[in-house]
Motif scaffolding. Structure first.
Motif, PDB file in Angstrom:
ATOM      1  N   GLU A   1     -29.507   1.882  51.817  1.00 53.40           N
ATOM      2  CA  GLU A   1     -29.131   2.166  50.434  1.00 53.40           C
ATOM      3  C   GLU A   1     -27.631   1.942  50.271  1.00 53.40           C
ATOM      4  O   GLU A   1     -26.840   2.256  51.167  1.00 53.40           O
ATOM      5  N   PRO A   2     -27.220   1.366  49.135  1.00 52.30           N
ATOM      6  CA  PRO A   2     -25.789   1.072  48.926  1.00 52.30           C
ATOM      7  C   PRO A   2     -24.989   2.366  48.777  1.00 52.30           C
ATOM      8  O   PRO A   2     -25.502   3.371  48.279  1.00 52.30           O
TER       9      PRO A   2
ATOM     10  N   VAL B   1     -37.414  -8.289  53.339  1.00 50.01           N
ATOM     11  CA  VAL B   1     -36.903  -7.231  52.455  1.00 50.01           C
ATOM     12  C   VAL B   1     -38.022  -6.821  51.513  1.00 50.01           C
ATOM     13  O   VAL B   1     -38.721  -7.678  50.962  1.00 50.01           O
ATOM     14  N   GLU B   2     -38.218  -5.510  51.340  1.00 48.05           N
ATOM     15  CA  GLU B   2     -39.238  -5.037  50.390  1.00 48.05           C
ATOM     16  C   GLU B   2     -38.777  -3.717  49.792  1.00 48.05           C
ATOM     17  O   GLU B   2     -37.867  -3.068  50.316  1.00 48.05           O
ATOM     18  N   THR B   3     -39.399  -3.336  48.680  1.00 52.49           N
ATOM     19  CA  THR B   3     -39.083  -2.047  48.058  1.00 52.49           C
ATOM     20  C   THR B   3     -40.310  -1.159  48.161  1.00 52.49           C
ATOM     21  O   THR B   3     -41.410  -1.571  47.779  1.00 52.49           O
ATOM     22  N   ASP B   4     -40.124   0.051  48.691  1.00 52.23           N
ATOM     23  CA  ASP B   4     -41.234   1.005  48.798  1.00 52.23           C
ATOM     24  C   ASP B   4     -41.546   1.532  47.395  1.00 52.23           C
ATOM     25  O   ASP B   4     -40.685   2.131  46.743  1.00 52.23           O
ATOM     26  N   GLU B   5     -42.773   1.308  46.924  1.00 51.89           N
ATOM     27  CA  GLU B   5     -43.138   1.683  45.559  1.00 51.89           C
ATOM     28  C   GLU B   5     -43.122   3.198  45.348  1.00 51.89           C
ATOM     29  O   GLU B   5     -42.840   3.676  44.256  1.00 51.89           O
TER      30      GLU B   5
ATOM     31  N   GLN C   1     -37.181   3.100  47.831  1.00 52.40           N
ATOM     32  CA  GLN C   1     -36.172   2.717  48.828  1.00 52.40           C
ATOM     33  C   GLN C   1     -36.287   1.227  49.139  1.00 52.40           C
ATOM     34  O   GLN C   1     -37.388   0.657  49.115  1.00 52.40           O
ATOM     35  N   VAL C   2     -35.147   0.619  49.468  1.00 53.37           N
ATOM     36  CA  VAL C   2     -35.153  -0.774  49.951  1.00 53.37           C
ATOM     37  C   VAL C   2     -35.375  -0.729  51.457  1.00 53.37           C
ATOM     38  O   VAL C   2     -34.622  -0.068  52.187  1.00 53.37           O
ATOM     39  N   LEU C   3     -36.425  -1.416  51.927  1.00 51.20           N
ATOM     40  CA  LEU C   3     -36.734  -1.441  53.364  1.00 51.20           C
ATOM     41  C   LEU C   3     -36.462  -2.826  53.918  1.00 51.20           C
ATOM     42  O   LEU C   3     -36.876  -3.832  53.320  1.00 51.20           O
TER      43      LEU C   3
ATOM     44  N   PRO D   1     -34.785   4.037  62.248  1.00 52.92           N
ATOM     45  CA  PRO D   1     -35.739   2.926  62.394  1.00 52.92           C
ATOM     46  C   PRO D   1     -37.190   3.421  62.366  1.00 52.92           C
ATOM     47  O   PRO D   1     -37.492   4.508  62.862  1.00 52.92           O
ATOM     48  N   GLN D   2     -38.056   2.624  61.774  1.00 49.78           N
ATOM     49  CA  GLN D   2     -39.497   2.922  61.715  1.00 49.78           C
ATOM     50  C   GLN D   2     -40.251   1.786  62.395  1.00 49.78           C
ATOM     51  O   GLN D   2     -39.932   0.618  62.176  1.00 49.78           O
ATOM     52  N   VAL D   3     -41.236   2.137  63.204  1.00 50.71           N
ATOM     53  CA  VAL D   3     -42.041   1.108  63.882  1.00 50.71           C
ATOM     54  C   VAL D   3     -43.085   0.557  62.907  1.00 50.71           C
ATOM     55  O   VAL D   3     -43.689   1.309  62.145  1.00 50.71           O
TER      56      VAL D   3
END
Length: 527
Positions: A247-248, A273-277, A281-283, A312-314
């Motif tokens: 996050e910025p 790059v994706e956004t969690d709906e 959050q930007v992942l 980090p997430q696996v």
């Protein structure tokens, strides 16, 4: 010398010693061979000659006949062995002060295969996928090239690196992207010399250059002549295995971060790059902790974006182990036209690495053809969130084989909903399992610390596969370890070995998560 006392190299082929003086090793001087190394040089040169002559029959006969083999004959034999993948020359030096780098470049030129030495590749005809066309390094044939790298330049924008397999590419010409079907214009051609660019008008078969002006070309795309679009084998990229939230730090960074991430994703096909709906959050996902550290660092250095980084997430996956069937009848009536969709699905394991497959086995029109795509759409939606812990599903074969419809109430949305529920039910019955990424790890350590490191890898659910002896009492340990256990390993390895061990890690495969670990993961995802 060695390590920080390295001052030069000895070329075994011509038995000469060279030193490199200056900040960039630019002053190369031939010096007398150190007396204490003469014997060692002769020993290693004899081994080199023995291996080299094995690659060329004529040179081998001369060697067995007791004749002296000239340097030129040795180089010819080594080149032949390299082209046939029989031998791999090793050169020493250091890039820090350019010691030995010049010789490495010279030998790349002398030993590595030219485009004419490489086996011929076949391209697929876009109009007829069954037809294979041989590609040869011929300047007079129609142009075919491969875009193998995208880079962002602060002065000229997007640079697309292209390797020409056949024909000639000219600046200002029009070409077709055979992978997408888009027409592209070649704005300018530049030959790259590190950070210096040289403008050129055309490049020939075997050449590599950067193209400026390509709008819709990405890594792995084939570029070809408009008159005969041909498709080369694309580059296959592994799926990302690790994910973190970014996050910025400020409002200004927020605006710049979107541009920076889009540019970096365009350059690197293994970065997503994706956004969690749910959380907004930007992942960002990549091939490992270090990969994402470098991405965040580049965001800061090249684009001036400061960002906070999450843990980090696996990237877990789910799959099924048995065949199962299920049906669902989606029927809603709420005044006026209702909703009706009914389908029966069969799910079965597709085999490791086979991905998702959908089969239409409906007979006799019990489900009209126009609703089959809606059923597939529902299945694809179901794949995004598995039944074990909500992770994406892989390697599943799905067949729709029966169902029913209503002439008035049936709709695409009804069949899509029926497919989602039927798919989830079938997967629940098919003994689903959770898969985790397993990494290929190689640790290089002085043997004093080997016991501690092996014990630590075992505690991380690692499987030790091989231990190799290296010179100077160094051991290389090869193991397969779950990625979930490898976070922060660089720091713990340094403390275990007083900073003297190092490791490399790359993705190997997905494997089933043990039951005790599965419960922990389920608890975390439920929170």
């Amino acid at each position: 010398g060695a390590e920080d006392n390295l001052t030069g190299v000895i070329d075994l082929l011509d038995r000469k010693a060279y030193t490199f003086v200056g900040n960039f090793g630019e002053n190369i001087t031939e010096v007398p061979m150190p007396e204490d190394m003469v014997e060692k040089v002769e020993k290693f040169r004899a081994e080199l000659v023995e291996k080299a002559v094995e690659c060329d029959e004529a040179t081998m006969e001369k060697y067995l006949g007791g004749e002296e083999i000239s340097v030129e004959e040795l180089k010819k034999a080594i080149r032949k062995g390299v082209i046939e993948n029989a031998i791999y020359p090793v050169l020493c030096g250091t890039a820090l002060q350019n010691i030995g780098v010049q010789f490495a470049l010279d030998y790349v030129n002398e030993f590595l295969p030219s485009p004419l030495d490489v086996p011929q590749v076949d391209a697929t005809d876009v109009a007829d996928p069954e037809k294979k066309t041989p590609i040869k390094a011929d300047d007079d044939a129609p142009f075919v090239g491969l875009a193998f790298k995208i880079a962002t330049d602060p002065f000229v924008g997007k640079l697309c690196f292209v390797r020409v397999y056949q024909g000639v590419l000219k600046s200002g010409s029009y070409i077709v992207n055979a992978s997408t079907g888009n027409k592209e214009r070649v704005g300018r051609l530049v030959r790259m010399h590190a950070n210096h660019r040289e403008e050129i008008k055309e490049i020939y078969a075997g050449d590599i250059a950067a193209v400026i002006g390509l709008k819709n070309t990405t890594t792995g795309n084939t570029l070809s002549d408009e008159s005969s679009p041909l498709l080369l084998e694309s580059i296959t990229f592994p799926e990302p295995v690790i994910k973190i939230a970014v996050e910025p730090k400020t409002k200004v960074d927020q605006e710049k971060m979107g541009v920076a991430l889009a540019r970096l994703a365009e350059e690197d096909p293994t970065f997503r790059v994706e956004t969690d709906e749910e959380t907004n959050q930007v992942l960002i996902s990549g091939m490992g902790e270090l990969h994402l550290d470098i991405i965040v660092d580049r965001m800061r250095r090249e684009f001036g974006v400061e960002a906070n980084v999450g843990k980090p997430q696996v990237s877990y996956r789910e799959t099924i182990t048995q065949t199962a069937e299920a049906e669902h009848k989606y029927a809603k009536q709420s005044g006026g036209r209702g909703q009706y969709g009914h389908c029966m699905l069969r799910v079965e394991p597709a085999g490791e690495g086979q991905g998702y497959q959908f089969l239409d086995e409906v007979k006799g029109g019990v489900i009209p053809k126009e609703y089959i795509p809606a059923i597939e759409k529902g299945v694809k939606e179901g794949l995004l969130s598995g039944v074990v812990a909500g992770f994406p599903m892989v390697d599943v074969k799905v067949a729709v084989y029966y169902g029913s419809y209503h002439e008035v109430d049936s709709s695409e949305i009804a069949f899509k909903m029926a497919a989602i529920f039927a798919f989830k039910d079938a997967c629940q019955k098919a003994k689903p399992i959770l898969l985790e990424p397993i990494m290929k790890v190689e640790v290089t350590t002085p043997e004093d610390y080997m016991g501690n490191i092996i014990g630590d890898l075992n505690s991380k659910r690692g499987q030790i596969e091989e231990m190799i002896d290296r010179p100077l009492k160094i051991k290389a340990i090869k193991a397969k370890v779950p990625l979930a256990e490898m976070f922060g390993y660089a720091t713990s390895l340094r403390s275990m070995s007083q900073g003297r061990a190092n490791y490399t890690m790359e993705f190997s495969h997905y494997s089933e998560v043990p039951r005790n670990v599965l419960e922990t993961i389920k608890e975390k995802t439920a929170k």
